[in-house]
Design a protein around this motif. Structure first.
Motif, PDB file in Angstrom:
ATOM      1  N   ALA A  24       0.823  -1.212   0.000  1.00 41.01           N
ATOM      2  CA  ALA A  24       0.000   0.000   0.000  1.00 41.01           C
ATOM      3  C   ALA A  24       0.853   1.256   0.000  1.00 41.01           C
ATOM      4  O   ALA A  24       0.448   2.293  -0.527  1.00 41.01           O
ATOM      5  CB  ALA A  24      -0.942  -0.011   1.203  1.00 41.01           C
ATOM      6  N   ALA A  25       2.052   1.155   0.570  1.00 36.18           N
ATOM      7  CA  ALA A  25       2.934   2.314   0.658  1.00 36.18           C
ATOM      8  C   ALA A  25       3.640   2.618  -0.659  1.00 36.18           C
ATOM      9  O   ALA A  25       4.276   3.669  -0.777  1.00 36.18           O
ATOM     10  CB  ALA A  25       3.969   2.097   1.762  1.00 36.18           C
ATOM     11  N   LEU A  26       3.533   1.735  -1.642  1.00 37.40           N
ATOM     12  CA  LEU A  26       4.173   1.998  -2.930  1.00 37.40           C
ATOM     13  C   LEU A  26       3.529   3.214  -3.575  1.00 37.40           C
ATOM     14  O   LEU A  26       2.323   3.251  -3.800  1.00 37.40           O
ATOM     15  CB  LEU A  26       4.033   0.798  -3.872  1.00 37.40           C
ATOM     16  N   GLY A  27       4.338   4.200  -3.874  1.00 36.28           N
ATOM     17  CA  GLY A  27       3.841   5.392  -4.543  1.00 36.28           C
ATOM     18  C   GLY A  27       4.068   5.305  -6.037  1.00 36.28           C
ATOM     19  O   GLY A  27       4.643   4.333  -6.542  1.00 36.28           O
ATOM     20  N   ASP A  28       3.635   6.331  -6.736  1.00 36.26           N
ATOM     21  CA  ASP A  28       3.777   6.353  -8.186  1.00 36.26           C
ATOM     22  C   ASP A  28       5.235   6.239  -8.641  1.00 36.26           C
ATOM     23  O   ASP A  28       5.506   5.756  -9.731  1.00 36.26           O
ATOM     24  CB  ASP A  28       3.152   7.616  -8.768  1.00 36.26           C
ATOM     25  N   SER A  29       6.162   6.671  -7.795  1.00 35.42           N
ATOM     26  CA  SER A  29       7.580   6.570  -8.169  1.00 35.42           C
ATOM     27  C   SER A  29       8.011   5.114  -8.313  1.00 35.42           C
ATOM     28  O   SER A  29       8.985   4.820  -9.010  1.00 35.42           O
ATOM     29  CB  SER A  29       8.464   7.288  -7.152  1.00 35.42           C
ATOM     30  N   ALA A  30       7.290   4.194  -7.686  1.00 34.20           N
ATOM     31  CA  ALA A  30       7.623   2.772  -7.786  1.00 34.20           C
ATOM     32  C   ALA A  30       7.395   2.241  -9.202  1.00 34.20           C
ATOM     33  O   ALA A  30       7.975   1.228  -9.577  1.00 34.20           O
ATOM     34  CB  ALA A  30       6.804   1.958  -6.792  1.00 34.20           C
ATOM     35  N   LEU A  31       6.573   2.932  -9.982  1.00 37.16           N
ATOM     36  CA  LEU A  31       6.331   2.490 -11.354  1.00 37.16           C
ATOM     37  C   LEU A  31       7.626   2.394 -12.145  1.00 37.16           C
ATOM     38  O   LEU A  31       7.774   1.515 -12.994  1.00 37.16           O
ATOM     39  CB  LEU A  31       5.362   3.442 -12.061  1.00 37.16           C
ATOM     40  N   ASP A  32       8.560   3.296 -11.877  1.00 31.78           N
ATOM     41  CA  ASP A  32       9.816   3.334 -12.618  1.00 31.78           C
ATOM     42  C   ASP A  32      10.983   2.740 -11.845  1.00 31.78           C
ATOM     43  O   ASP A  32      12.130   2.822 -12.285  1.00 31.78           O
ATOM     44  CB  ASP A  32      10.137   4.772 -13.026  1.00 31.78           C
ATOM     45  N   SER A  33      10.700   2.141 -10.692  1.00 31.58           N
ATOM     46  CA  SER A  33      11.754   1.512  -9.887  1.00 31.58           C
ATOM     47  C   SER A  33      11.956   0.083 -10.360  1.00 31.58           C
ATOM     48  O   SER A  33      10.997  -0.643 -10.625  1.00 31.58           O
ATOM     49  CB  SER A  33      11.362   1.504  -8.415  1.00 31.58           C
ATOM     50  N   LYS A  34      13.199  -0.316 -10.452  1.00 31.04           N
ATOM     51  CA  LYS A  34      13.500  -1.696 -10.836  1.00 31.04           C
ATOM     52  C   LYS A  34      12.964  -2.645  -9.764  1.00 31.04           C
ATOM     53  O   LYS A  34      12.938  -2.310  -8.584  1.00 31.04           O
ATOM     54  CB  LYS A  34      14.993  -1.874 -11.010  1.00 31.04           C
ATOM     55  N   PHE A  35      12.510  -3.813 -10.209  1.00 28.81           N
ATOM     56  CA  PHE A  35      11.986  -4.805  -9.268  1.00 28.81           C
ATOM     57  C   PHE A  35      13.001  -5.096  -8.160  1.00 28.81           C
ATOM     58  O   PHE A  35      12.635  -5.198  -6.993  1.00 28.81           O
ATOM     59  CB  PHE A  35      11.594  -6.099  -9.985  1.00 28.81           C
ATOM     60  N   ASP A  36      14.270  -5.222  -8.528  1.00 31.00           N
ATOM     61  CA  ASP A  36      15.324  -5.470  -7.525  1.00 31.00           C
ATOM     62  C   ASP A  36      15.348  -4.376  -6.465  1.00 31.00           C
ATOM     63  O   ASP A  36      15.518  -4.659  -5.276  1.00 31.00           O
ATOM     64  CB  ASP A  36      16.706  -5.535  -8.181  1.00 31.00           C
ATOM     65  N   ASP A  37      15.205  -3.118  -6.897  1.00 30.54           N
ATOM     66  CA  ASP A  37      15.236  -1.994  -5.959  1.00 30.54           C
ATOM     67  C   ASP A  37      14.030  -2.009  -5.015  1.00 30.54           C
ATOM     68  O   ASP A  37      14.090  -1.451  -3.918  1.00 30.54           O
ATOM     69  CB  ASP A  37      15.294  -0.661  -6.711  1.00 30.54           C
ATOM     70  N   LEU A  38      12.945  -2.625  -5.457  1.00 29.52           N
ATOM     71  CA  LEU A  38      11.752  -2.751  -4.614  1.00 29.52           C
ATOM     72  C   LEU A  38      11.859  -3.960  -3.683  1.00 29.52           C
ATOM     73  O   LEU A  38      10.990  -4.179  -2.847  1.00 29.52           O
ATOM     74  CB  LEU A  38      10.496  -2.878  -5.487  1.00 29.52           C
TER      75      LEU A  38
END
Length: 85
Positions: A24-38
Motif C-alpha cells: 500500500a505504501a508503494l507510490g507512483d515513483s515505484a512504477l519506474d523503480s526496478k523490481f530489484d530496488d523494490l
C-alpha cells in the motif's frame, strides 16, 4: 476488458505474499523503480506474472519477461496485450 492498473498490480503483489502495508505504501515513483530496488526477486516477479496471466487474457513469454524490469513496464506490456486481444 478493463485496463491493468497500478492498483491491480499492487493487489496481485499482496496476493503473492508481500506485506499489505508495504504494498500500500508503494507510490507512483515505484512504477519506474526496478523490481530489484523494490526488493522483488526473480521468483516473486515470476509469481506476479503468473497471477497476471491467470487474471487477465494475456501471455508474457519468458523472453519478454526478461525485458520487463519495472512495474510500469509490466503494466504497459499487459495493457498493450489487452488492447490487442
Amino acid at each position: 476488458m478493463a485496463a491493468f492498473t497500478f492498483t491491480d498490480f499492487k493487489a496481485i503483489v499482496t496476493a503473492c505474499g508481500v506485506d499489505e502495508a508495504e504494498t500500500a505504501a508503494l507510490g507512483d515513483s515505484a512504477l519506474d523503480s526496478k523490481f530489484d530496488d523494490l526488493g522483488y526477486d526473480s521468483l516473486l516477479v515470476y509469481e506476479i506474472v503468473m497471477r497476471v496471466q491467470d487474471d487477465y487474457p494475456v501471455t508474457v513469454p519468458d523472453e519478454e519477461l526478461n525485458e520487463l524490469n519495472t512495474p510500469g513496464e509490466l503494466i504497459t506490456y499487459v495493457n498493450s496485450q489487452l488492447t490487442g486481444a
